[in-house]
Design a protein around this motif. Sequence first.
Motif, PDB file in Angstrom:
ATOM      1  N   ALA A  20       0.819  -1.214   0.000  1.00 46.53           N
ATOM      2  CA  ALA A  20       0.000   0.000   0.000  1.00 46.53           C
ATOM      3  C   ALA A  20       0.851   1.261   0.000  1.00 46.53           C
ATOM      4  O   ALA A  20       0.491   2.274  -0.607  1.00 46.53           O
ATOM      5  N   ARG A  21       1.985   1.209   0.685  1.00 47.14           N
ATOM      6  CA  ARG A  21       2.891   2.366   0.733  1.00 47.14           C
ATOM      7  C   ARG A  21       4.295   1.894   0.338  1.00 47.14           C
ATOM      8  O   ARG A  21       5.164   1.691   1.198  1.00 47.14           O
ATOM      9  N   PRO A  22       4.526   1.731  -0.961  1.00 44.36           N
ATOM     10  CA  PRO A  22       5.836   1.238  -1.398  1.00 44.36           C
ATOM     11  C   PRO A  22       6.929   2.281  -1.195  1.00 44.36           C
ATOM     12  O   PRO A  22       6.671   3.489  -1.160  1.00 44.36           O
ATOM     13  N   ASN A  23       8.155   1.798  -1.071  1.00 43.07           N
ATOM     14  CA  ASN A  23       9.311   2.677  -1.042  1.00 43.07           C
ATOM     15  C   ASN A  23       9.723   2.941  -2.489  1.00 43.07           C
ATOM     16  O   ASN A  23      10.076   2.015  -3.218  1.00 43.07           O
ATOM     17  N   THR A  24       9.676   4.184  -2.901  1.00 41.03           N
ATOM     18  CA  THR A  24       9.959   4.523  -4.300  1.00 41.03           C
ATOM     19  C   THR A  24      11.350   5.114  -4.500  1.00 41.03           C
ATOM     20  O   THR A  24      11.727   5.436  -5.630  1.00 41.03           O
ATOM     21  N   SER A  25      12.117   5.242  -3.424  1.00 45.62           N
ATOM     22  CA  SER A  25      13.436   5.869  -3.549  1.00 45.62           C
ATOM     23  C   SER A  25      14.585   4.857  -3.586  1.00 45.62           C
ATOM     24  O   SER A  25      15.677   5.175  -4.064  1.00 45.62           O
ATOM     25  N   ALA A  26      14.362   3.645  -3.084  1.00 48.31           N
ATOM     26  CA  ALA A  26      15.429   2.645  -3.041  1.00 48.31           C
ATOM     27  C   ALA A  26      15.681   2.059  -4.430  1.00 48.31           C
ATOM     28  O   ALA A  26      14.769   1.966  -5.262  1.00 48.31           O
ATOM     29  N   GLU A  27      16.914   1.648  -4.674  1.00 51.52           N
ATOM     30  CA  GLU A  27      17.262   0.923  -5.893  1.00 51.52           C
ATOM     31  C   GLU A  27      17.131  -0.565  -5.606  1.00 51.52           C
ATOM     32  O   GLU A  27      17.752  -1.087  -4.678  1.00 51.52           O
ATOM     33  N   LEU A  28      16.328  -1.262  -6.400  1.00 51.55           N
ATOM     34  CA  LEU A  28      16.074  -2.688  -6.213  1.00 51.55           C
ATOM     35  C   LEU A  28      16.776  -3.456  -7.330  1.00 51.55           C
ATOM     36  O   LEU A  28      16.584  -3.173  -8.508  1.00 51.55           O
ATOM     37  N   ARG A  29      17.587  -4.448  -6.954  1.00 51.63           N
ATOM     38  CA  ARG A  29      18.289  -5.201  -7.997  1.00 51.63           C
ATOM     39  C   ARG A  29      18.824  -6.522  -7.468  1.00 51.63           C
ATOM     40  O   ARG A  29      18.887  -6.753  -6.255  1.00 51.63           O
ATOM     41  N   VAL A  30      19.192  -7.376  -8.423  1.00 50.30           N
ATOM     42  CA  VAL A  30      19.839  -8.645  -8.119  1.00 50.30           C
ATOM     43  C   VAL A  30      21.258  -8.374  -7.622  1.00 50.30           C
ATOM     44  O   VAL A  30      21.949  -7.491  -8.147  1.00 50.30           O
ATOM     45  N   ILE A  31      21.686  -9.120  -6.610  1.00 53.49           N
ATOM     46  CA  ILE A  31      23.044  -8.987  -6.095  1.00 53.49           C
ATOM     47  C   ILE A  31      24.042  -9.496  -7.132  1.00 53.49           C
ATOM     48  O   ILE A  31      23.875 -10.584  -7.703  1.00 53.49           O
TER      49      ILE A  31
END
Length: 270
Positions: free
Chosen positions: A114-125
């Motif tokens: 419902a309240r996603p974090n939109t500032s973090a970078e999400l990726r495979v290690i």
Amino acid sequence: MHLRSLGYRTDLIFARFQGVVDDLGDVIRVTNPDNPTHYFGNFLIFERPPQPSDLPAWESRFAELVGTPPTVRHTLFGWDVPARGEADIQSFVDAGYTLEENVIMSASALHAPARPNTSAELRVIEDTDEAWGAVVDHQVACREDRFNESEASYRTFKEGQFRRYRAMTKAGLGFWYGAFVEGVLAADLGVYTDGALARFQSVGTHPAYRRQGLCGTLTHFAGTHAQQTFGAGELVIVADDHYFAKDIYAGVGFRTRERQQLLLRHPQDA
């Protein structure tokens, strides 16, 4: 023995990769000769829940099939009954066993929190020593208070665990994922698959970055990426029955499917 439990079926994804799984009819034996101190690498899954008279026989089976001190110093029993309330465990508790209870949750697809974090970078290690070393450091920093062993002992455990996860990643069985805030690893988790099922592992958020929506956001990202990559039809995650994380998982689409109970006797000098 046909396992019904989603929890145990996905536990065995990891046990089969780094260990031996033997179906003996009324019980499944899981052993890891290279790591006899790993609880979930060395245990028995019985076909039915324990009853008061089972303690001597179950302990005898464990000694015969898994091992005894000084090589194997713990004792761990599970049973393939997803519903709770059918086990009579008092004789085991009286003998020093602890009841471990987990909630097994699954989903065919996930949605954003419902309240996603939109500032973090999400990726495979990335597959580098530096990147995997940072993951181990992060996991140690996320250690829960209920784990009372020393930091050095916990780090040794995590280093061994992540050698396996890295090898599974190289074998094409899954990925480790991270959420980065200003270049710093703030949350991480793994997803590994047997083709039909995909199991989440070791979800952790650094204490300095909690309550920012990172866990739910990364869980959604990783589950979606894993399904798109491997085509697994069902995602499975395990949560402590008494821990708030299950509410975060429910917030991205996971639903409780079963409850897993185990009886663990720690090494006597632990």
